[in-house]
Design an enzyme around this catalytic site. Structure first.
Site, PDB file in Angstrom:
ATOM      1  N   CYS A  42      33.000  41.941  49.717  1.00  0.00           N
ATOM      2  CA  CYS A  42      34.340  41.673  49.217  1.00  0.00           C
ATOM      3  C   CYS A  42      35.030  43.015  48.994  1.00  0.00           C
ATOM      4  CB  CYS A  42      34.254  40.895  47.897  1.00  0.00           C
ATOM      5  SG  CYS A  42      35.875  40.590  47.152  1.00  0.00           S
ATOM      6  N   CYS A  98      46.277  55.712  40.329  1.00  0.00           N
ATOM      7  CA  CYS A  98      47.040  54.744  41.125  1.00  0.00           C
ATOM      8  C   CYS A  98      48.546  54.884  40.870  1.00  0.00           C
ATOM      9  CB  CYS A  98      46.575  53.328  40.789  1.00  0.00           C
ATOM     10  SG  CYS A  98      47.379  52.077  41.793  1.00  0.00           S
ATOM     11  N   CYS A 144      46.654  47.925  33.323  1.00  0.00           N
ATOM     12  CA  CYS A 144      45.611  48.629  34.085  1.00  0.00           C
ATOM     13  C   CYS A 144      45.386  50.075  33.646  1.00  0.00           C
ATOM     14  CB  CYS A 144      45.948  48.599  35.569  1.00  0.00           C
ATOM     15  SG  CYS A 144      44.580  49.265  36.558  1.00  0.00           S
ATOM     16  N   ARG A 195      35.526  32.107  38.774  1.00  0.00           N
ATOM     17  CA  ARG A 195      34.770  33.268  38.286  1.00  0.00           C
ATOM     18  C   ARG A 195      35.248  33.713  36.916  1.00  0.00           C
ATOM     19  NH1 ARG A 195      35.024  36.642  42.269  1.00  0.00           N
ATOM     20  NH2 ARG A 195      33.119  35.772  43.098  1.00  0.00           N
ATOM     21  N   CYS A 228      51.085  48.496  36.880  1.00  0.00           N
ATOM     22  CA  CYS A 228      50.566  47.260  36.271  1.00  0.00           C
ATOM     23  C   CYS A 228      50.246  47.516  34.785  1.00  0.00           C
ATOM     24  CB  CYS A 228      49.330  46.804  37.019  1.00  0.00           C
ATOM     25  SG  CYS A 228      49.572  46.816  38.828  1.00  0.00           S
ATOM     26  N   CYS A 254      39.912  35.440  47.617  1.00  0.00           N
ATOM     27  CA  CYS A 254      39.557  35.492  46.197  1.00  0.00           C
ATOM     28  C   CYS A 254      40.842  35.849  45.464  1.00  0.00           C
ATOM     29  CB  CYS A 254      38.487  36.555  45.959  1.00  0.00           C
ATOM     30  SG  CYS A 254      38.125  36.819  44.214  1.00  0.00           S
ATOM     31  N   CYS A 273      31.396  43.715  45.640  1.00  0.00           N
ATOM     32  CA  CYS A 273      32.852  43.805  45.712  1.00  0.00           C
ATOM     33  C   CYS A 273      33.296  45.245  45.469  1.00  0.00           C
ATOM     34  CB  CYS A 273      33.458  42.861  44.676  1.00  0.00           C
ATOM     35  SG  CYS A 273      35.250  42.905  44.693  1.00  0.00           S
TER      36      CYS A 273
HETATM   37  N1  SAM Z   1      44.514  48.209  43.177  1.00  0.00           N
HETATM   38  C1  SAM Z   1      44.241  46.943  43.762  1.00  0.00           C
HETATM   39  C2  SAM Z   1      45.226  45.883  43.335  1.00  0.00           C
HETATM   40  O1  SAM Z   1      45.757  45.940  42.250  1.00  0.00           O
HETATM   41  O2  SAM Z   1      45.463  44.977  44.134  1.00  0.00           O
HETATM   42  C3  SAM Z   1      42.840  46.444  43.512  1.00  0.00           C
HETATM   43  C4  SAM Z   1      42.139  46.722  42.197  1.00  0.00           C
HETATM   44  S1  SAM Z   1      42.870  45.989  40.749  1.00  0.00           S
HETATM   45  C5  SAM Z   1      42.114  46.905  39.440  1.00  0.00           C
HETATM   46  C6  SAM Z   1      42.169  44.366  40.724  1.00  0.00           C
HETATM   47  C7  SAM Z   1      42.550  43.434  39.610  1.00  0.00           C
HETATM   48  O3  SAM Z   1      41.883  43.785  38.419  1.00  0.00           O
HETATM   49  C8  SAM Z   1      43.991  43.351  39.180  1.00  0.00           C
HETATM   50  O4  SAM Z   1      44.762  42.585  40.039  1.00  0.00           O
HETATM   51  C9  SAM Z   1      43.870  42.685  37.836  1.00  0.00           C
HETATM   52  O5  SAM Z   1      43.968  41.284  37.971  1.00  0.00           O
HETATM   53  C10 SAM Z   1      42.481  43.088  37.354  1.00  0.00           C
HETATM   54  N2  SAM Z   1      42.556  43.956  36.171  1.00  0.00           N
HETATM   55  C11 SAM Z   1      42.892  45.265  36.147  1.00  0.00           C
HETATM   56  N3  SAM Z   1      42.881  45.755  34.890  1.00  0.00           N
HETATM   57  C12 SAM Z   1      42.544  44.724  34.084  1.00  0.00           C
HETATM   58  C13 SAM Z   1      42.386  44.603  32.663  1.00  0.00           C
HETATM   59  N4  SAM Z   1      42.589  45.622  31.846  1.00  0.00           N
HETATM   60  N5  SAM Z   1      42.014  43.399  32.170  1.00  0.00           N
HETATM   61  C14 SAM Z   1      41.801  42.357  33.016  1.00  0.00           C
HETATM   62  N6  SAM Z   1      41.952  42.414  34.348  1.00  0.00           N
HETATM   63  C15 SAM Z   1      42.322  43.584  34.878  1.00  0.00           C
HETATM   64  C1  DTB Z   2      39.242  40.645  39.343  1.00  0.00           C
HETATM   65  O1  DTB Z   2      39.963  39.621  39.319  1.00  0.00           O
HETATM   66  N1  DTB Z   2      38.748  41.257  38.281  1.00  0.00           N
HETATM   67  C2  DTB Z   2      37.985  42.428  38.661  1.00  0.00           C
HETATM   68  C3  DTB Z   2      37.999  42.355  40.203  1.00  0.00           C
HETATM   69  N2  DTB Z   2      38.874  41.252  40.468  1.00  0.00           N
HETATM   70  C4  DTB Z   2      38.333  43.531  41.000  1.00  0.00           C
HETATM   71  C5  DTB Z   2      38.507  43.694  38.061  1.00  0.00           C
HETATM   72  C6  DTB Z   2      38.561  43.680  36.558  1.00  0.00           C
HETATM   73  C7  DTB Z   2      38.983  45.014  36.095  1.00  0.00           C
HETATM   74  C8  DTB Z   2      38.953  45.156  34.608  1.00  0.00           C
HETATM   75  C9  DTB Z   2      39.402  46.496  34.159  1.00  0.00           C
HETATM   76  C10 DTB Z   2      38.567  47.643  34.638  1.00  0.00           C
HETATM   77  O2  DTB Z   2      37.315  47.595  34.550  1.00  0.00           O
HETATM   78  O3  DTB Z   2      39.143  48.655  35.062  1.00  0.00           O
HETATM   79 FE1  SF4 Z   3      46.769  50.185  40.671  1.00  0.00          FE
HETATM   80 FE2  SF4 Z   3      45.588  49.044  38.622  1.00  0.00          FE
HETATM   81 FE3  SF4 Z   3      47.785  47.950  39.621  1.00  0.00          FE
HETATM   82 FE4  SF4 Z   3      45.495  47.890  41.073  1.00  0.00          FE
HETATM   83  S1  SF4 Z   3      45.879  46.882  39.116  1.00  0.00           S
HETATM   84  S2  SF4 Z   3      47.558  48.414  41.785  1.00  0.00           S
HETATM   85  S3  SF4 Z   3      44.574  49.839  40.425  1.00  0.00           S
HETATM   86  S4  SF4 Z   3      47.643  49.965  38.619  1.00  0.00           S
END
Ligand code: SAM
Ligand code: DTB
Ligand code: SF4
Length: 315
Positions: free
Chosen positions: A126, A51, A58, A262, A55, A186, A95
């Site tokens: 979703c 990506c 992430c 959730r 973030c 959501c 989802c």
């Molecule tokens: N890339 C898209 C976005 O960011 O909108 C969708 C997928 S993103 C992985 C969805 C959500 O996962 C993020 O907004 C964040 O709140 C959650 N998330 C990602 N990494 C995480 C982590 N290490 N711990 C907890 N929540 C996480």
């Molecule tokens: C949300 O709020 N939490 C989920 C879902 N929406 C997409 C994602 C959590 C991701 C946790 C880190 C991972 O597994 O990569």
């Molecule tokens: Fe990309 Fe992760 Fe940020 Fe979603 S949360 S935009 S997958 S870096």
């Protein structure tokens, strides 16, 4: 978007004696929801890693060295098989998450096929695909999408320490597009990223101030993944007392009485007693299945065992 709820009022909820806060949350919960029912959503990463965003939490950001390898968008058949398995295991919603800044139109066309196929299995659908442009939310709706997940992640005041490649307002704009298209929203956030209690209250105030409020509110506990900036900051040391996580769930329940709250990422690390407190505090939905997107989640069997211990039943 709606008026932001008074942060002081939300902060005052956080400051209540723990028992008072939990009792109040449980009372609100019972007024609006079945007391012992939990809705089950299963996640699938349909496009993993690589990506372009930054973030800080992430593992899927290309610039972080987490070991997550960038993959192509999954084939339709793989997605449908995973959705069928999720349904057979008892999930009611599927989802689909993609590690994109936002979907390109040619990728979206393939996701629309996935939405149609998953919907045809009799599951709620979703997607979480990042920021949406004009028309994309409508296209998803027309394909049969029920919910779009897009998180605010944290308080506006703390956000700049976590993400720089998209603004808070960009998130609010996508949420507006989702709402205007008539999709269910959501929207939640992550705690345990080093934010203050006041900033947790500000996140909840922001979520509860969305008008209308989100139908579904994921409360994620940061999963610290090696190679991400937040892991480098805390070195795996938990930045949040588990009881403060429970308080966050309770405050979300009280301020968003009709929403499904959730219990999301980080559930495995919380353990059973803390999860039980979260259910008492008003959580009534979980991600179900042994994987989130790239990290682990309690397996279905251990969730079923915990439900049996607590007398909870899938909704
Ligand atoms: N890339 C898209 C976005 O960011 O909108 C969708 C997928 S993103 C992985 C969805 C959500 O996962 C993020 O907004 C964040 O709140 C959650 N998330 C990602 N990494 C995480 C982590 N290490 N711990 C907890 N929540 C996480
Ligand atoms: C949300 O709020 N939490 C989920 C879902 N929406 C997409 C994602 C959590 C991701 C946790 C880190 C991972 O597994 O990569
Ligand atoms: Fe990309 Fe992760 Fe940020 Fe979603 S949360 S935009 S997958 S870096």
């Amino acid at each position: 978007m709606g008026q932001r709820l008074d942060v002081d009022a939300v902060d005052a909820l956080f400051a209540l004696p723990f028992n008072d806060l939990l009792l109040r949350a449980q009372q609100v919960h019972r007024e609006h929801h079945a007391p012992n029912a939990v809705q089950l959503s299963t996640l699938l990463s349909i496009k993993t890693g690589g990506c372009p965003e930054d973030c800080g939490y992430c593992p899927q950001a290309a610039r972080h060295h987490s070991g997550v390898v960038g993959e192509a968008l999954l084939d339709l058949g793989v997605v449908v098989d995973a959705a069928r398995a999720a349904k057979d295991a008892g999930a009611t919603r599927f989802c689909m998450g993609a590690a994109w800044r936002g979907p390109k139109d040619r990728d979206l066309a393939r996701v629309l096929d996935m939405v149609r196929a998953v919907k045809a299995l009799g599951l709620e659908t979703c997607c979480t695909l990042g920021m949406l442009k004009d028309g994309q939310a409508e296209a998803l709706r027309d394909a049969g999408l029920d919910y779009y997940n897009h998180n605010l992640d944290t308080a506006p005041e703390f956000y700049g320490e976590i993400v720089s490649t998209r603004a808070y307002q960009d998130r609010l704009d996508t949420l507006d597009r989702v709402r205007d298209a008539g999709l269910a929203v959501c929207c939640g956030g992550i705690v345990g990223m080093g934010e203050s209690r006041r900033q947790r209250a500000a996140l909840i105030a922001q979520l509860a101030g969305l008008d209308p409020q989100p139908e579904s509110v994921p409360i994620n506990h940061l999963v610290q993944v090696e190679g991400t900036p937040l892991h480098e900051r805390f070195h795996g040391e938990c930045a949040l007392d588990p009881l403060e996580f429970v308080r966050t769930v309770a405050v979300a329940r009280i301020t968003m009485p009709r929403a499904m709250i959730r219990l999301s990422a980080g559930r495995r690390e919380l353990g059973e007693p803390v999860q039980a407190l979260c259910y008492f505090a008003g959580a009534n939905s979980i991600f179900y299945g042994d994987r989130l997107l790239t990290t682990g989640n309690p397996d279905a069997e251990s969730d079923r065992a915990l439900f049996a211990k607590l007398g909870l039943a899938p909704a």
